[in-house]
Design a protein around this motif. Structure first.
Motif, short mmCIF file in Angstrom:
data_model
loop_
_atom_site.label_atom_id
_atom_site.label_comp_id
_atom_site.label_asym_id
_atom_site.label_seq_id
_atom_site.Cartn_x
_atom_site.Cartn_y
_atom_site.Cartn_z
N GLU A 95 -8.38 -3.20 8.32
CA GLU A 95 -7.03 -2.34 8.01
C GLU A 95 -6.12 -3.07 6.45
OE1 GLU A 95 -3.86 -2.20 11.41
OE2 GLU A 95 -3.53 -4.01 9.81
N ASN A 96 -6.69 -3.85 5.57
CA ASN A 96 -5.67 -4.36 4.39
C ASN A 96 -6.81 -4.18 3.76
OD1 ASN A 96 -2.79 -5.34 6.12
ND2 ASN A 96 -4.11 -6.80 6.63
N SER A 98 -7.77 -2.61 0.40
CA SER A 98 -7.42 -1.28 -0.98
C SER A 98 -8.07 -0.59 -0.48
CB SER A 98 -7.13 -1.90 -1.67
OG SER A 98 -7.84 -1.72 -2.17
N PRO A 100 -9.70 2.90 0.59
CA PRO A 100 -9.94 3.35 2.07
C PRO A 100 -10.99 3.91 2.89
CG PRO A 100 -8.34 5.10 0.49
CD PRO A 100 -9.57 3.85 -0.06
N SER A 119 -8.85 0.18 13.67
CA SER A 119 -8.58 -0.11 11.89
C SER A 119 -8.06 0.14 10.36
CB SER A 119 -9.31 -1.61 12.32
OG SER A 119 -10.49 -1.42 12.05
N CYS A 120 -9.49 1.01 11.11
CA CYS A 120 -9.37 1.93 9.60
C CYS A 120 -8.00 3.08 9.21
CB CYS A 120 -10.72 2.99 10.26
SG CYS A 120 -12.14 2.68 10.59
N HIS A 121 -8.26 3.76 7.94
CA HIS A 121 -7.26 4.07 8.07
C HIS A 121 -6.60 5.35 8.44
CE1 HIS A 121 -7.91 0.97 4.65
NE2 HIS A 121 -7.50 0.80 5.17
N ARG A 149 -2.25 -2.29 18.15
CA ARG A 149 -2.72 -0.85 17.21
C ARG A 149 -2.78 0.49 18.35
NH1 ARG A 149 -6.46 -3.93 14.70
NH2 ARG A 149 -5.01 -5.02 13.01
N ILE A 212 -1.22 1.73 0.87
CA ILE A 212 -1.83 1.02 2.34
C ILE A 212 -1.12 0.40 1.92
CG2 ILE A 212 -3.76 -0.20 3.17
CD1 ILE A 212 -5.80 1.97 1.82
N LYS A 213 -1.14 -0.94 1.23
CA LYS A 213 -0.09 -1.44 1.59
C LYS A 213 1.06 -1.40 1.47
CE LYS A 213 1.02 -6.38 0.02
NZ LYS A 213 1.56 -6.83 0.75
N ASN A 216 1.21 -0.77 5.88
CA ASN A 216 0.95 -1.16 6.29
C ASN A 216 1.58 -2.83 7.04
OD1 ASN A 216 -2.08 -0.51 7.23
ND2 ASN A 216 -2.79 -1.87 5.42
#
Length: 260
Positions: A95-96, A98, A100, A119-121, A149, A212-213, A216
């Motif tokens: 998930e975290n 950077s 994708p 957990s994937c983007h 999630r 992404i960050k 999240n």
């Protein structure tokens, strides 16, 4: 990279990770989780890789769940450590990233399999896919982030229903709930994944990582997502990608991002 339970292929800016335990319907065991961690860590460090596609081998399953035989006799302490270690090594780790990660759900995604996809983007699915969190039918609850999630993605009420009933939903239902973005015939899933990846790779990988960050952070306790966005937005101004992107726009040409 050579592994026992997964396959990793890298071509140009695209990596494909395939969970390869077809006789077990690609179920997640301890070894597979560790191998996935190592693969994702290596791909994240490879600056040539801009998108990762994740799928399961065969036509039946993405990941049909966790390997129950490994933990059926665990104690309370062992069970807690199993969940904590799995989240650290794989689910939170993915998930975290950077870089994708797109889940291509090509069949059953149950229990830990759906938790991995979540957990994937984002997720795309074949029309034969079935998804669910059946853990309560085994006397346990989702332990790899599913209770967190799933409500984030589809809302609390529907998530509660799926967890309590231990039921499965179809790919079309998953799309209607916002759990997956697209549903296509299975023979078109790989092509769709590559098409989406191609669109992503045209953009700044540095900016995407910061986006992404920021996204999240909006779902994390104690972190102000708006403030995170301000920080990540500002940080972009110090990158070579920002200079190239804005210059290309003003010069009316396509940007050639150095990804720095």
């Amino acid at each position: 990279m050579t592994f026992e339970n997964i396959l990793v292929a890298v071509e140009d800016n695209l990596a494909k990770v395939t969970i390869n335990r077809p006789k077990k319907l690609n179920a997640l065991n301890k070894s597979t989780i560790e191998e996935l961690h190592e693969a994702f860590k290596s791909l994240e460090e490879n600056k040539d890789v801009k998108v990762i596609l994740l799928t399961g081998s065969g036509e039946k399953a993405f990941v049909a769940g966790a390997d129950i035989s490994e933990f059926a006799h665990f104690s309370v302490d062992e069970g807690g450590k199993l969940a904590a270690k799995g989240q650290e090594l794989l689910f939170d780790f993915v998930e975290n990233l950077s870089t994708p990660v797109i889940a291509m759900v090509n069949g059953f995604a149950l229990g830990g399999g759906l938790e991995l996809a979540m957990s994937c983007h984002f997720r795309i699915a074949s029309d034969n896919a079935k998804m669910g969190l059946p853990e309560t039918s085994l006397g346990v609850i989702p332990g790899y982030g599913g209770t967190q999630r799933l409500p984030q993605l589809i809302g609390k009420g529907k998530a509660m229903e799926l967890i309590m009933t231990a039921g499965m939903i179809s790919a079309d239902e998953a799309k209607s709930y916002g759990l997956v973005n697209y549903v296509v015939p299975q023979d078109e899933l790989q092509g769709l994944g590559e098409k989406l990846a191609s669109k992503i790779t045209k953009n700044s990988s540095v900016a995407i990582g910061k986006a992404i960050k920021a996204v999240n952070d909006g779902f994390k306790d104690g972190i102000n997502g708006y403030q995170s966005e301000v920080q990540q937005f500002g940080a972009c101004f110090g990158t070579e990608d920002f200079k190239e992107g804005t210059t290309a726009f003003l010069e009316k040409r396509k940007a050639d991002f150095p990804n720095k």
